[in-house]
Design a protein around this motif. Sequence first.
Motif, PDB file in Angstrom:
ATOM      1  N   ARG A   9     -10.285 -11.541  26.297  1.00 50.85           N
ATOM      2  CA  ARG A   9      -9.332 -10.597  26.877  1.00 50.85           C
ATOM      3  C   ARG A   9      -9.574  -9.167  26.445  1.00 50.85           C
ATOM      4  NH1 ARG A   9      -3.669 -13.620  26.099  1.00 50.85           N
ATOM      5  NH2 ARG A   9      -3.014 -11.540  25.484  1.00 50.85           N
ATOM      6  N   MET A  60       8.636 -20.869  26.717  1.00 48.68           N
ATOM      7  CA  MET A  60       8.705 -21.695  27.913  1.00 48.68           C
ATOM      8  C   MET A  60       7.459 -21.506  28.759  1.00 48.68           C
ATOM      9  SD  MET A  60      11.197 -19.866  30.614  1.00 48.68           S
ATOM     10  CE  MET A  60      10.330 -20.288  32.118  1.00 48.68           C
ATOM     11  N   VAL A  97      -5.512  -4.820  17.369  1.00 46.52           N
ATOM     12  CA  VAL A  97      -5.510  -6.279  17.423  1.00 46.52           C
ATOM     13  C   VAL A  97      -6.717  -6.853  16.698  1.00 46.52           C
ATOM     14  CG1 VAL A  97      -5.644  -8.269  18.967  1.00 46.52           C
ATOM     15  CG2 VAL A  97      -4.170  -6.352  19.554  1.00 46.52           C
ATOM     16  N   ILE A 121       5.412 -20.679  32.068  1.00 54.34           N
ATOM     17  CA  ILE A 121       5.660 -19.754  33.165  1.00 54.34           C
ATOM     18  C   ILE A 121       5.734 -20.491  34.494  1.00 54.34           C
ATOM     19  CG2 ILE A 121       4.455 -17.981  34.501  1.00 54.34           C
ATOM     20  CD1 ILE A 121       4.076 -16.440  32.098  1.00 54.34           C
ATOM     21  N   ALA A 151       7.685 -16.708  38.249  1.00 54.43           N
ATOM     22  CA  ALA A 151       8.114 -16.884  36.867  1.00 54.43           C
ATOM     23  C   ALA A 151       9.494 -16.260  36.654  1.00 54.43           C
ATOM     24  CB  ALA A 151       7.094 -16.267  35.916  1.00 54.43           C
ATOM     25  N   ALA A 186      -4.943  -0.431  21.435  1.00 54.98           N
ATOM     26  CA  ALA A 186      -4.464  -1.782  21.152  1.00 54.98           C
ATOM     27  C   ALA A 186      -5.606  -2.657  20.670  1.00 54.98           C
ATOM     28  CB  ALA A 186      -3.831  -2.378  22.396  1.00 54.98           C
ATOM     29  N   ASN A 242      -9.892  -5.966  28.688  1.00 60.19           N
ATOM     30  CA  ASN A 242      -8.738  -5.440  29.410  1.00 60.19           C
ATOM     31  C   ASN A 242      -7.782  -4.652  28.520  1.00 60.19           C
ATOM     32  OD1 ASN A 242      -9.544  -6.647  31.807  1.00 60.19           O
ATOM     33  ND2 ASN A 242      -8.534  -8.573  31.281  1.00 60.19           N
ATOM     34  N   LEU A 243      -7.967  -4.766  27.230  1.00 60.01           N
ATOM     35  CA  LEU A 243      -7.019  -4.109  26.326  1.00 60.01           C
ATOM     36  C   LEU A 243      -7.262  -2.608  26.306  1.00 60.01           C
ATOM     37  CD1 LEU A 243      -7.068  -6.540  23.267  1.00 60.01           C
ATOM     38  CD2 LEU A 243      -5.593  -6.567  25.249  1.00 60.01           C
ATOM     39  N   SER A 244      -6.200  -1.873  26.043  1.00 56.11           N
ATOM     40  CA  SER A 244      -6.372  -0.426  25.890  1.00 56.11           C
ATOM     41  C   SER A 244      -7.089  -0.184  24.563  1.00 56.11           C
ATOM     42  CB  SER A 244      -5.005   0.261  25.896  1.00 56.11           C
ATOM     43  OG  SER A 244      -4.328  -0.028  24.699  1.00 56.11           O
ATOM     44  N   SER A 258       0.702  -8.390  27.274  1.00 60.41           N
ATOM     45  CA  SER A 258      -0.359  -9.347  26.950  1.00 60.41           C
ATOM     46  C   SER A 258      -1.700  -8.796  27.383  1.00 60.41           C
ATOM     47  CB  SER A 258      -0.135 -10.684  27.660  1.00 60.41           C
ATOM     48  OG  SER A 258       1.151 -11.126  27.470  1.00 60.41           O
ATOM     49  N   ARG A 259      -1.727  -8.264  28.595  1.00 58.31           N
ATOM     50  CA  ARG A 259      -3.006  -7.858  29.161  1.00 58.31           C
ATOM     51  C   ARG A 259      -3.542  -6.598  28.484  1.00 58.31           C
ATOM     52  NH1 ARG A 259      -2.797  -6.009  35.008  1.00 58.31           N
ATOM     53  NH2 ARG A 259      -1.529  -7.847  35.249  1.00 58.31           N
ATOM     54  N   CYS A 260      -2.671  -5.611  28.293  1.00 53.72           N
ATOM     55  CA  CYS A 260      -3.173  -4.326  27.784  1.00 53.72           C
ATOM     56  C   CYS A 260      -3.094  -4.229  26.278  1.00 53.72           C
ATOM     57  CB  CYS A 260      -2.404  -3.161  28.390  1.00 53.72           C
ATOM     58  SG  CYS A 260      -2.201  -3.276  30.131  1.00 53.72           S
ATOM     59  N   GLU A 261      -2.230  -5.005  25.665  1.00 53.23           N
ATOM     60  CA  GLU A 261      -2.061  -4.816  24.228  1.00 53.23           C
ATOM     61  C   GLU A 261      -2.285  -6.093  23.431  1.00 53.23           C
ATOM     62  OE1 GLU A 261       1.757  -3.002  23.787  1.00 53.23           O
ATOM     63  OE2 GLU A 261       0.975  -1.083  24.490  1.00 53.23           O
ATOM     64  N   GLY A 262      -2.679  -7.151  24.117  1.00 48.56           N
ATOM     65  CA  GLY A 262      -3.000  -8.374  23.402  1.00 48.56           C
ATOM     66  C   GLY A 262      -1.816  -9.003  22.701  1.00 48.56           C
ATOM     67  N   LEU A 263      -0.637  -8.931  23.346  1.00 51.51           N
ATOM     68  CA  LEU A 263       0.550  -9.553  22.771  1.00 51.51           C
ATOM     69  C   LEU A 263       0.307 -11.048  22.567  1.00 51.51           C
ATOM     70  CD1 LEU A 263       3.748  -9.178  22.288  1.00 51.51           C
ATOM     71  CD2 LEU A 263       3.934 -10.203  24.538  1.00 51.51           C
ATOM     72  N   GLY A 264       0.658 -11.562  21.398  1.00 52.97           N
ATOM     73  CA  GLY A 264       0.513 -12.990  21.153  1.00 52.97           C
ATOM     74  C   GLY A 264      -0.832 -13.345  20.542  1.00 52.97           C
ATOM     75  N   GLU A 315      12.454 -15.735  25.884  1.00 53.33           N
ATOM     76  CA  GLU A 315      12.026 -17.046  26.372  1.00 53.33           C
ATOM     77  C   GLU A 315      10.513 -17.062  26.584  1.00 53.33           C
ATOM     78  OE1 GLU A 315      13.919 -19.731  26.979  1.00 53.33           O
ATOM     79  OE2 GLU A 315      15.745 -18.701  26.321  1.00 53.33           O
ATOM     80  N   LEU A 316       9.989 -15.957  27.114  1.00 49.70           N
ATOM     81  CA  LEU A 316       8.567 -15.913  27.449  1.00 49.70           C
ATOM     82  C   LEU A 316       7.692 -15.997  26.206  1.00 49.70           C
ATOM     83  CD1 LEU A 316       8.566 -13.230  30.259  1.00 49.70           C
ATOM     84  CD2 LEU A 316       7.865 -15.602  30.479  1.00 49.70           C
ATOM     85  N   TYR A 347       6.054  -8.485  29.854  1.00 50.54           N
ATOM     86  CA  TYR A 347       5.321  -9.483  29.066  1.00 50.54           C
ATOM     87  C   TYR A 347       3.854  -9.520  29.487  1.00 50.54           C
ATOM     88  CZ  TYR A 347       3.752 -14.183  27.785  1.00 50.54           C
ATOM     89  OH  TYR A 347       3.043 -15.238  27.317  1.00 50.54           O
ATOM     90  N   LEU A 393      -1.750 -12.784  35.437  1.00 48.37           N
ATOM     91  CA  LEU A 393      -0.846 -13.319  36.444  1.00 48.37           C
ATOM     92  C   LEU A 393      -0.913 -12.463  37.708  1.00 48.37           C
ATOM     93  CD1 LEU A 393       2.347 -14.011  34.317  1.00 48.37           C
ATOM     94  CD2 LEU A 393       0.741 -15.664  35.215  1.00 48.37           C
TER      95      LEU A 393
END
Lengths: 260, 271
Positions: free
Chosen positions: A209, A1, A221, A3, B21, A217, A212-214, B257-263, B68-69, B253, B13
């Motif tokens: 990005r 969805m 990634v 945000i 959100a 990670a 900003n990642l640790s 996303s920010r620290c671990e690059g989720l997605g 959902e996110l 979330y 965010l």
Amino acid sequence: MHIFNRVKLDTPESVELEFILAGIGSRASALITDYLILGLSLLIVVLVWTVISALLLNNLGVMIFGSTFGYWIVGIAFFCMFATYAGYFVFFETFWQGQTPGKRMHKIRVISDNGQPIGLKAAALRALLRPVDEFFFLGTYFILLSKQEKRLGDLAAGTIVVQDGSQIKSPNLNVSEQAKLFNLELGEFADLSRLLPDDFVIIREYLLRRKNLSPKARAKVSLNLAQQVQKIIYLEVLPANISADVFLESVYLAYQEPKF
Amino acid sequence: MRDYEYSGSTQPLSASDIVSAGAKLYRSHLKEYFLLALKAYAWAFVPVYGWAKTIALFTLISRLAFGELVNQPESIKSGQRFVYSRKWRFLLVYLYLFLAEIAVFSLLLIIGYVVFSVFKEQIPILVIFSIIAIIAFIIAYILIALRLYLVEMPLAIEENITPIKSISRSWELTKGSTRQIFLVLVTSSLILMPIQILVSFINSILRVVIISVLQNNSSSAIAISSFLSILVSFLINALIVPFLQTTQAVVYYELRSRCEGLGLQLRDHEI
């Protein structure tokens, strides 16, 4: 969805514009900021007027204006305070194109339902209904529950509060020299046309990005992405002499280059 | 399966956006989340076993919101099965934190006792020491609490995880983000303020009505009105908690996303 809530507006020129609604969080923060500033201004008004009236009360004022002078002092003080309170939002929303200091700080803006900047009339209507919206925090419920996040003042004035678009600017991407060199090689032994635009979006995302990642990670990634790219373009092994980061950079560079 | 809308913008965010959100997520599943919270509160009456279920159900709301996110919505049934299977681990997380808190408190008390017995005679030193100690304690407490804000989230989402690991994951994820989490909590409590004011208003009206209906100030009137006000606060808490949970999910979330690059993943070519 998604945000954020979005809204599509039709301008009088029948152009469809899409806006991101401000959201309850930004609106609450902006309101608190505005009230802090407003409270401070009211304090200054009261202090200044106290000093002035103390100076005038030295019998001079009474001599000139007669014995009701004290009432006048209080009356004028109340008038100044009311003007500050009512005028603050009207003034800023009219002259700053729908922004107040709080809204500017939280990057939101009031616009009319047809996408145009709001004028004096709309700003005044919003300010006029503000006390009603704040009575038992009615406005909060309206913003939370209505589809376009409108409080009563917004409904009456035909306005919506949206995120300020100017904040979105495309950031610069720094690519290492090593990648620029490797990029030339890459085209020779790999078929990058198998990658879809969506994949490049993700690679670009990562490159933007990654700072900003640790560290942990980031290593994971970048290796994952490099391996996925490797699989897609049928590369047998990842180049051993460069890191996954540099590999992704050069894939990104190769995509940016004109293909003709 | 990715949220392109979000992936498209590299901007993190803001705290306000996180709260918005959270509110939006709750609004779009108002009834489901509210009923889950009610159920969680009902379980709270059963000692130990019920508490484990209470925590599991609260966390389930966060889990569903997170689903959902990342655009992988989950049915309540399967989510519930998942969190119930980990309910004892959720309880252990809180037990460990509780024990750690007791240990730290006892240590501080011992230090305080030692200082006071050493400087027994010098009152000014003791006064200054107490003031500094209290301020330092409050700040440290808040900072630690902020770092532990996500304590149950990893346990509700991630694989291969133990209660201790979940706690340390929260510590790791929130590093450098305490200010933002603090702002999130301040902003969300701002938004909840109207609801809390409404509740106390309803409660006082209820009391007046009951007392005037029963025509006296007897103990039965007081009992009925306090029972009703407990009922009202239960309902209201069940209404509020999902908002806190969905906001927590957005923070989780965002930090992932920010620290671990989720997605950050290319499409799956095997499928």
